[in-house]
Design an enzyme around this catalytic site. Structure first.
Site, mmCIF file in Angstrom:
data_model
loop_
_atom_site.group_PDB
_atom_site.id
_atom_site.type_symbol
_atom_site.label_atom_id
_atom_site.label_comp_id
_atom_site.label_asym_id
_atom_site.label_seq_id
_atom_site.Cartn_x
_atom_site.Cartn_y
_atom_site.Cartn_z
ATOM 1 N N HIS A 1 40.849 52.502 18.162
ATOM 2 C CA HIS A 1 41.220 52.123 19.745
ATOM 3 C C HIS A 1 42.506 52.201 20.225
ATOM 4 O O HIS A 1 42.609 51.763 21.426
ATOM 5 C CB HIS A 1 40.520 50.606 19.662
ATOM 6 C CG HIS A 1 39.075 50.568 19.579
ATOM 7 N ND1 HIS A 1 38.270 51.166 20.428
ATOM 8 C CD2 HIS A 1 38.279 50.054 18.460
ATOM 9 C CE1 HIS A 1 36.934 50.912 19.758
ATOM 10 N NE2 HIS A 1 36.948 50.230 18.609
ATOM 11 N N GLN B 1 33.503 49.690 7.626
ATOM 12 C CA GLN B 1 32.718 48.744 8.725
ATOM 13 C C GLN B 1 31.318 49.102 8.992
ATOM 14 O O GLN B 1 30.980 50.217 9.499
ATOM 15 C CB GLN B 1 33.629 49.111 9.998
ATOM 16 C CG GLN B 1 35.220 48.701 9.726
ATOM 17 C CD GLN B 1 35.885 48.867 11.041
ATOM 18 O OE1 GLN B 1 37.084 48.578 11.329
ATOM 19 N NE2 GLN B 1 35.118 48.947 12.434
ATOM 20 N N GLU C 1 28.919 47.661 11.683
ATOM 21 C CA GLU C 1 29.122 47.179 13.078
ATOM 22 C C GLU C 1 28.004 47.310 13.975
ATOM 23 O O GLU C 1 28.284 47.498 15.101
ATOM 24 C CB GLU C 1 30.549 47.499 13.250
ATOM 25 C CG GLU C 1 30.996 49.080 13.353
ATOM 26 C CD GLU C 1 32.299 49.207 13.752
ATOM 27 O OE1 GLU C 1 32.936 48.377 14.174
ATOM 28 O OE2 GLU C 1 32.823 50.264 13.428
ATOM 29 N N ASP D 1 31.117 45.138 18.331
ATOM 30 C CA ASP D 1 30.091 46.270 18.228
ATOM 31 C C ASP D 1 28.717 46.038 17.808
ATOM 32 O O ASP D 1 27.828 46.483 18.253
ATOM 33 C CB ASP D 1 30.506 47.656 17.231
ATOM 34 C CG ASP D 1 31.653 48.277 17.703
ATOM 35 O OD1 ASP D 1 31.385 48.768 19.086
ATOM 36 O OD2 ASP D 1 32.637 48.879 17.245
#
Length: 255
Positions: free
Chosen positions: A46, A147, A149, A175
Protein backbone atom coordinates in the site's frame (compact mmCIF):
# COMPACT_ATOMS: atom_id res chain seq x y z
CA UNK A 1 22.97 -11.68 7.55
CA UNK A 2 23.81 -11.94 11.22
CA UNK A 3 20.79 -11.16 13.44
CA UNK A 4 18.65 -12.59 16.19
CA UNK A 5 15.97 -14.72 14.59
CA UNK A 6 12.49 -13.30 15.07
CA UNK A 7 11.21 -16.60 13.70
CA UNK A 8 12.93 -18.58 16.45
CA UNK A 9 11.56 -16.35 19.17
CA UNK A 10 7.99 -16.60 17.87
CA UNK A 11 8.17 -20.37 17.50
CA UNK A 12 9.45 -20.53 21.08
CA UNK A 13 6.23 -18.85 22.17
CA UNK A 14 7.51 -15.32 22.75
CA UNK A 15 5.28 -12.37 21.83
CA UNK A 16 6.55 -9.79 19.34
CA UNK A 17 5.37 -6.20 18.97
CA UNK A 18 5.96 -4.07 15.89
CA UNK A 19 4.55 -1.43 13.61
CA UNK A 20 4.24 -0.76 9.90
CA UNK A 21 6.37 1.71 7.94
CA UNK A 22 5.45 3.43 4.68
CA UNK A 23 7.94 6.31 4.64
CA UNK A 24 11.24 5.86 2.82
CA UNK A 25 13.31 6.95 5.81
CA UNK A 26 16.16 5.07 7.49
CA UNK A 27 15.76 7.43 10.44
CA UNK A 28 12.19 6.22 10.98
CA UNK A 29 13.43 2.61 10.97
CA UNK A 30 16.07 3.49 13.55
CA UNK A 31 13.50 5.27 15.71
CA UNK A 32 11.30 2.16 15.71
CA UNK A 33 14.33 0.22 16.97
CA UNK A 34 15.22 2.86 19.54
CA UNK A 35 11.63 2.64 20.81
CA UNK A 36 12.31 -1.03 21.59
CA UNK A 37 9.95 -2.67 19.10
CA UNK A 38 10.68 -6.20 17.89
CA UNK A 39 9.90 -5.78 14.20
CA UNK A 40 8.95 -3.29 11.51
CA UNK A 41 6.86 -4.20 8.47
CA UNK A 42 7.82 -2.35 5.28
CA UNK A 43 4.58 -1.93 3.38
CA UNK A 44 5.24 -2.32 -0.33
CA UNK A 45 1.61 -3.31 -0.94
CA UNK A 46 0.00 0.00 0.00
CA UNK A 47 3.01 2.32 0.08
CA UNK A 48 5.62 3.61 -2.40
CA UNK A 49 8.49 1.45 -1.13
CA UNK A 50 10.36 -0.82 -3.55
CA UNK A 51 13.06 -3.46 -3.17
CA UNK A 52 15.68 -0.79 -3.88
CA UNK A 53 14.45 1.63 -1.22
CA UNK A 54 13.70 -1.11 1.29
CA UNK A 55 17.25 -2.48 1.25
CA UNK A 56 18.71 0.53 3.06
CA UNK A 57 15.78 0.55 5.49
CA UNK A 58 16.53 -3.08 6.39
CA UNK A 59 20.12 -2.15 7.19
CA UNK A 60 19.00 0.74 9.41
CA UNK A 61 16.47 -1.44 11.24
CA UNK A 62 18.97 -4.23 11.89
CA UNK A 63 21.52 -1.69 13.09
CA UNK A 64 18.93 -0.51 15.63
CA UNK A 65 18.07 -4.07 16.73
CA UNK A 66 14.64 -4.38 15.11
CA UNK A 67 13.75 -7.16 12.64
CA UNK A 68 12.69 -5.92 9.17
CA UNK A 69 9.76 -7.71 7.52
CA UNK A 70 8.72 -6.89 3.96
CA UNK A 71 5.06 -6.95 3.00
CA UNK A 72 5.24 -7.60 -0.72
CA UNK A 73 2.82 -6.28 -3.31
CA UNK A 74 1.49 -9.70 -4.25
CA UNK A 75 2.00 -13.43 -3.83
CA UNK A 76 4.54 -13.85 -6.61
CA UNK A 77 7.90 -15.61 -6.86
CA UNK A 78 9.82 -12.52 -7.98
CA UNK A 79 8.33 -10.24 -5.31
CA UNK A 80 9.08 -12.69 -2.49
CA UNK A 81 12.57 -13.52 -3.73
CA UNK A 82 13.61 -9.86 -3.98
CA UNK A 83 12.20 -9.12 -0.52
CA UNK A 84 14.32 -11.88 1.00
CA UNK A 85 17.49 -11.40 -1.05
CA UNK A 86 17.87 -7.83 0.25
CA UNK A 87 18.44 -9.27 3.71
CA UNK A 88 15.10 -8.86 5.45
CA UNK A 89 14.21 -11.04 8.42
CA UNK A 90 11.10 -12.26 6.64
CA UNK A 91 8.33 -11.68 4.18
CA UNK A 92 4.62 -11.01 4.64
CA UNK A 93 2.41 -12.19 1.78
CA UNK A 94 -1.02 -10.55 1.28
CA UNK A 95 -4.36 -11.95 0.14
CA UNK A 96 -3.88 -15.66 0.83
CA UNK A 97 -7.29 -17.26 0.37
CA UNK A 98 -6.66 -20.94 -0.45
CA UNK A 99 -4.36 -23.85 0.22
CA UNK A 100 -2.87 -23.28 -3.24
CA UNK A 101 -2.08 -19.66 -2.37
CA UNK A 102 -0.33 -20.76 0.82
CA UNK A 103 1.65 -23.45 -0.98
CA UNK A 104 2.79 -20.92 -3.60
CA UNK A 105 4.08 -18.61 -0.87
CA UNK A 106 6.06 -21.42 0.77
CA UNK A 107 7.46 -22.52 -2.60
CA UNK A 108 8.76 -19.00 -3.26
CA UNK A 109 10.08 -18.25 0.24
CA UNK A 110 11.86 -21.50 1.11
CA UNK A 111 14.93 -23.15 -0.38
CA UNK A 112 15.03 -26.87 -1.19
CA UNK A 113 13.90 -29.21 0.33
CA UNK A 114 11.03 -27.01 1.58
CA UNK A 115 10.55 -24.95 -1.58
CA UNK A 116 12.25 -23.71 -4.72
CA UNK A 117 13.31 -20.14 -3.92
CA UNK A 118 15.67 -18.83 -6.58
CA UNK A 119 19.25 -19.18 -5.40
CA UNK A 120 22.01 -16.62 -5.53
CA UNK A 121 24.18 -16.31 -2.44
CA UNK A 122 25.87 -13.16 -3.74
CA UNK A 123 23.19 -10.96 -2.21
CA UNK A 124 22.84 -9.02 1.01
CA UNK A 125 21.03 -11.95 2.64
CA UNK A 126 24.17 -14.04 2.05
CA UNK A 127 26.60 -11.33 3.19
CA UNK A 128 27.46 -10.97 -0.51
CA UNK A 129 29.68 -14.08 -0.52
CA UNK A 130 27.40 -16.81 0.78
CA UNK A 131 28.40 -19.83 2.82
CA UNK A 132 28.12 -23.64 2.70
CA UNK A 133 25.08 -23.38 5.02
CA UNK A 134 23.43 -20.37 3.38
CA UNK A 135 20.24 -22.12 2.23
CA UNK A 136 19.84 -23.98 5.52
CA UNK A 137 20.38 -20.80 7.51
CA UNK A 138 17.81 -18.93 5.44
CA UNK A 139 15.22 -21.67 5.88
CA UNK A 140 15.87 -21.66 9.64
CA UNK A 141 15.85 -17.88 10.13
CA UNK A 142 13.43 -16.47 7.54
CA UNK A 143 9.96 -15.69 8.85
CA UNK A 144 7.10 -16.43 6.45
CA UNK A 145 3.90 -14.59 7.32
CA UNK A 146 0.79 -15.13 5.23
CA UNK A 147 -2.15 -12.75 5.45
CA UNK A 148 -5.62 -14.22 5.73
CA UNK A 149 -7.71 -11.12 5.22
CA UNK A 150 -10.98 -12.09 3.65
CA UNK A 151 -14.06 -14.23 4.27
CA UNK A 152 -12.88 -16.79 1.71
CA UNK A 153 -9.54 -17.20 3.47
CA UNK A 154 -11.28 -17.76 6.79
CA UNK A 155 -13.55 -20.36 5.20
CA UNK A 156 -10.45 -22.21 3.94
CA UNK A 157 -8.41 -21.81 7.14
CA UNK A 158 -8.32 -25.54 7.94
CA UNK A 159 -6.67 -26.34 4.60
CA UNK A 160 -4.33 -23.35 4.86
CA UNK A 161 -3.16 -24.47 8.31
CA UNK A 162 -2.21 -27.86 6.87
CA UNK A 163 0.50 -26.31 4.65
CA UNK A 164 4.03 -26.88 5.98
CA UNK A 165 6.49 -24.01 5.99
CA UNK A 166 4.20 -21.20 7.19
CA UNK A 167 5.23 -19.48 10.41
CA UNK A 168 2.50 -16.91 11.05
CA UNK A 169 -1.14 -16.56 10.02
CA UNK A 170 -1.74 -12.80 9.97
CA UNK A 171 -5.25 -11.36 10.23
CA UNK A 172 -6.06 -8.13 8.40
CA UNK A 173 -9.25 -6.70 9.94
CA UNK A 174 -9.68 -3.95 7.34
CA UNK A 175 -9.75 -6.32 4.38
CA UNK A 176 -11.90 -8.77 6.34
CA UNK A 177 -14.39 -5.97 6.95
CA UNK A 178 -14.42 -5.14 3.24
CA UNK A 179 -14.98 -8.78 2.27
CA UNK A 180 -18.04 -8.78 4.56
CA UNK A 181 -19.48 -5.66 2.96
CA UNK A 182 -18.83 -3.45 6.00
CA UNK A 183 -15.58 -1.72 4.96
CA UNK A 184 -13.64 -0.05 7.75
CA UNK A 185 -15.84 -1.42 10.55
CA UNK A 186 -12.97 -3.39 12.09
CA UNK A 187 -14.63 -3.71 15.51
CA UNK A 188 -17.89 -5.04 14.06
CA UNK A 189 -18.98 -8.31 15.68
CA UNK A 190 -18.88 -10.14 12.32
CA UNK A 191 -15.24 -9.13 11.76
CA UNK A 192 -14.23 -10.07 15.27
CA UNK A 193 -16.08 -13.39 15.06
CA UNK A 194 -14.11 -14.41 11.96
CA UNK A 195 -10.83 -13.32 13.51
CA UNK A 196 -11.52 -15.25 16.71
CA UNK A 197 -12.40 -18.32 14.65
CA UNK A 198 -8.97 -18.21 13.01
CA UNK A 199 -7.24 -17.57 16.34
CA UNK A 200 -8.90 -20.60 17.91
CA UNK A 201 -8.06 -22.92 15.01
CA UNK A 202 -4.47 -21.70 14.72
CA UNK A 203 -3.83 -22.08 18.44
CA UNK A 204 -5.21 -25.64 18.23
CA UNK A 205 -2.67 -26.35 15.46
CA UNK A 206 0.15 -24.69 17.43
CA UNK A 207 0.53 -22.05 14.71
CA UNK A 208 1.52 -18.46 15.52
CA UNK A 209 -1.21 -15.88 14.90
CA UNK A 210 -0.58 -12.25 13.96
CA UNK A 211 -2.95 -9.32 13.65
CA UNK A 212 -3.11 -5.62 12.93
CA UNK A 213 -4.43 -3.32 15.65
CA UNK A 214 -4.96 0.43 15.50
CA UNK A 215 -4.19 1.01 19.18
CA UNK A 216 -2.91 -0.58 22.37
CA UNK A 217 -6.34 -1.49 23.73
CA UNK A 218 -7.24 -3.36 20.54
CA UNK A 219 -3.84 -5.05 20.52
CA UNK A 220 -4.32 -6.21 24.13
CA UNK A 221 -7.69 -7.72 23.22
CA UNK A 222 -6.15 -9.79 20.44
CA UNK A 223 -3.18 -10.81 22.57
CA UNK A 224 -5.70 -12.21 25.06
CA UNK A 225 -7.26 -14.13 22.13
CA UNK A 226 -3.93 -15.78 21.33
CA UNK A 227 -2.25 -13.33 18.93
CA UNK A 228 1.55 -13.35 19.29
CA UNK A 229 2.80 -11.25 16.36
CA UNK A 230 1.19 -7.86 16.94
CA UNK A 231 1.36 -5.01 14.44
CA UNK A 232 0.25 -1.81 16.18
CA UNK A 233 -0.57 0.94 13.71
CA UNK A 234 1.28 2.54 10.83
CA UNK A 235 4.00 5.09 11.49
CA UNK A 236 2.39 7.87 9.43
CA UNK A 237 -0.88 7.52 11.35
CA UNK A 238 0.87 7.34 14.73
CA UNK A 239 2.86 10.47 13.91
CA UNK A 240 -0.16 12.38 12.61
CA UNK A 241 -2.38 11.36 15.52
CA UNK A 242 0.23 12.38 18.11
CA UNK A 243 0.78 15.75 16.46
CA UNK A 244 -2.98 16.29 16.36
CA UNK A 245 -3.22 15.56 20.09
CA UNK A 246 -0.42 18.03 20.81
CA UNK A 247 -1.96 20.69 18.57
CA UNK A 248 -5.42 20.27 20.09
CA UNK A 249 -4.00 20.38 23.62
CA UNK A 250 -1.96 23.55 23.10
CA UNK A 251 -4.82 25.22 21.22
CA UNK A 252 -7.15 24.60 24.18
CA UNK A 253 -4.60 26.06 26.58
CA UNK A 254 -4.15 29.17 24.44
CA UNK A 255 -7.90 29.66 24.12
Amino acid sequence: MSQDSLRERLLDGEPAIGTMQILNSAMVSEMIGVAGMDFVIYDQEHGPLSAETTLSLCAAAQNAGVAPIVRVRENSESEIQRALDIGSAGVQVPQVETREDAEAAVESARFDPLGSRGLSQYVRAGDYVGSPTYTEDQNDETLLVIQVEGERGVENIDEILEVDGIDVIFLGPYDISQSLGIPGQVTHERVEELMRRVCDKAVEQDTVVGAFADDVNTASKWIDAGVQYVDIGVEVALFTERLTEINDDITERID
